[in-house]
Design an enzyme around this catalytic site. Structure first.
Site, PDB file in Angstrom:
ATOM      1  N   GLY A  15       0.834  -1.171  -0.024  1.00  0.00           N
ATOM      2  CA  GLY A  15      -0.191   0.079  -0.101  1.00  0.00           C
ATOM      3  C   GLY A  15       0.819   1.368  -0.020  1.00  0.00           C
ATOM      4  N   MET A  93      -4.375  -7.116  -7.117  1.00  0.00           N
ATOM      5  CA  MET A  93      -3.605  -8.206  -7.930  1.00  0.00           C
ATOM      6  C   MET A  93      -4.816  -9.128  -8.799  1.00  0.00           C
ATOM      7  SD  MET A  93      -0.650  -7.692  -7.663  1.00  0.00           S
ATOM      8  CE  MET A  93       0.299  -8.890  -8.456  1.00  0.00           C
ATOM      9  N   HIS A 112       1.096   0.740 -13.091  1.00  0.00           N
ATOM     10  CA  HIS A 112       1.885  -0.486 -13.364  1.00  0.00           C
ATOM     11  C   HIS A 112       3.337  -0.400 -13.462  1.00  0.00           C
ATOM     12  CE1 HIS A 112       2.470  -4.638 -14.851  1.00  0.00           C
ATOM     13  NE2 HIS A 112       3.201  -4.038 -15.904  1.00  0.00           N
TER      14      HIS A 112
HETATM   15  C1  GRF Z   1       3.358  -1.409  -7.533  1.00  0.00           C
HETATM   16  O1  GRF Z   1       4.640  -1.643  -8.096  1.00  0.00           O
HETATM   17  C2  GRF Z   1       2.345  -1.059  -8.556  1.00  0.00           C
HETATM   18  O2  GRF Z   1       2.766  -0.644  -9.840  1.00  0.00           O
HETATM   19  C3  GRF Z   1       1.936  -2.564  -8.969  1.00  0.00           C
HETATM   20  O3  GRF Z   1       2.072  -3.217  -7.665  1.00  0.00           O
HETATM   21  C4  GRF Z   1       2.796  -2.470  -6.855  1.00  0.00           C
HETATM   22  C5  GRF Z   1       2.123  -2.036  -5.474  1.00  0.00           C
HETATM   23  O4  GRF Z   1       2.928  -1.484  -4.623  1.00  0.00           O
HETATM   24  N1  GRF Z   1       0.718  -2.577  -9.648  1.00  0.00           N
HETATM   25  P1  GRF Z   1       2.374  -0.795  -3.157  1.00  0.00           P
HETATM   26  O5  GRF Z   1       1.400  -1.872  -2.553  1.00  0.00           O
HETATM   27  O6  GRF Z   1       1.502   0.265  -3.721  1.00  0.00           O
HETATM   28  O7  GRF Z   1       3.662  -0.306  -2.317  1.00  0.00           O
END
Ligand code: GRF
Length: 190
Positions: A15, A93, A112
């Site tokens: 997050g 996810m 992404h």
């Molecule tokens: C990020 O790298 C985002 O681009 C991808 O998942 C990751 C999430 O990271 N879709 P976080 O949970 O926001 O730290």
């Protein structure tokens, strides 16, 4: 759309992007408010971050529902109650299904960690490193039914640091936090 849009952040992991969005809103650098965090992983660290921020979380496991439609209907019900206007995916996810896509046309955004259309799907950073690219990056895009296939809103390049995954990943996250808040700000002020 309202002047200060209400958003829901969907996340499955740490997050850090949720945190960056929340912090930017709190600092007055990003217009809007986070009405809800939605997670499919009740133990994800994002739940703790949301609780510290005082933001309601809907932790909902798809396995407890007979179909993706049924699962998304429960989410939609909550989004409607809270009058959420935008869905912001931040490390969520799962593919978004028809129920949410139809309820939020052009109102679902994703980030992404690659320069799409290269390296869509899981472990984009690992895919890029394995391929030996020298430059990778970050993409913010509209969400459609495909895997990281929607129209691109913004991109930023990140140099792969000495073939070092940890350093490259840290840099990608920094760039993500900056690019996501900047792009959302532009989008929300249209
Ligand atoms: C990020 O790298 C985002 O681009 C991808 O998942 C990751 C999430 O990271 N879709 P976080 O949970 O926001 O730290």
């Amino acid at each position: 759309m309202s002047a200060t849009p209400k958003i829901a952040v969907f996340a499955s992991g740490s997050g850090s992007n949720f945190q960056a969005i929340y912090d930017a809103m709190k600092a007055g650098d990003l217009t809007g408010s986070i009405a809800l965090v939605v997670t499919d992983k009740p133990n994800a660290f994002v739940v703790e971050r949301a609780s510290i921020a005082g933001i309601e979380t809907l932790a909902i496991k798809p396995a407890n529902y007979p179909s993706k439609e049924a699962y998304e209907h429960v989410i939609l019900q909550k989004l409607s109650e809270l009058q959420v206007e935008w869905i912001i995916l931040a490390g969520y996810m799962r593919l978004i299904g028809d129920v949410l896509l139809e309820a939020y046309p052009n109102r679902i955004i994703n980030i992404h960690p690659s320069l799409l259309p290269s390296f869509p799907g899981k472990d984009a950073i690992g895919q890029a490193m394995a391929h030996g690219v020298k430059v990778t990056g970050v993409t913010v895009h509209y969400v459609d039914a495909g895997m990281d296939t929607g129209p691109i809103l913004a991109q930023a390049a990140v140099t792969v640091v000495d073939g070092d995954r940890e350093k490259t990943e840290a840099r990608i996250h920094e760039v993500e936090h900056e690019l996501y808040t900047k792009t959302l700000n532009q989008l929300f002020s249209l």
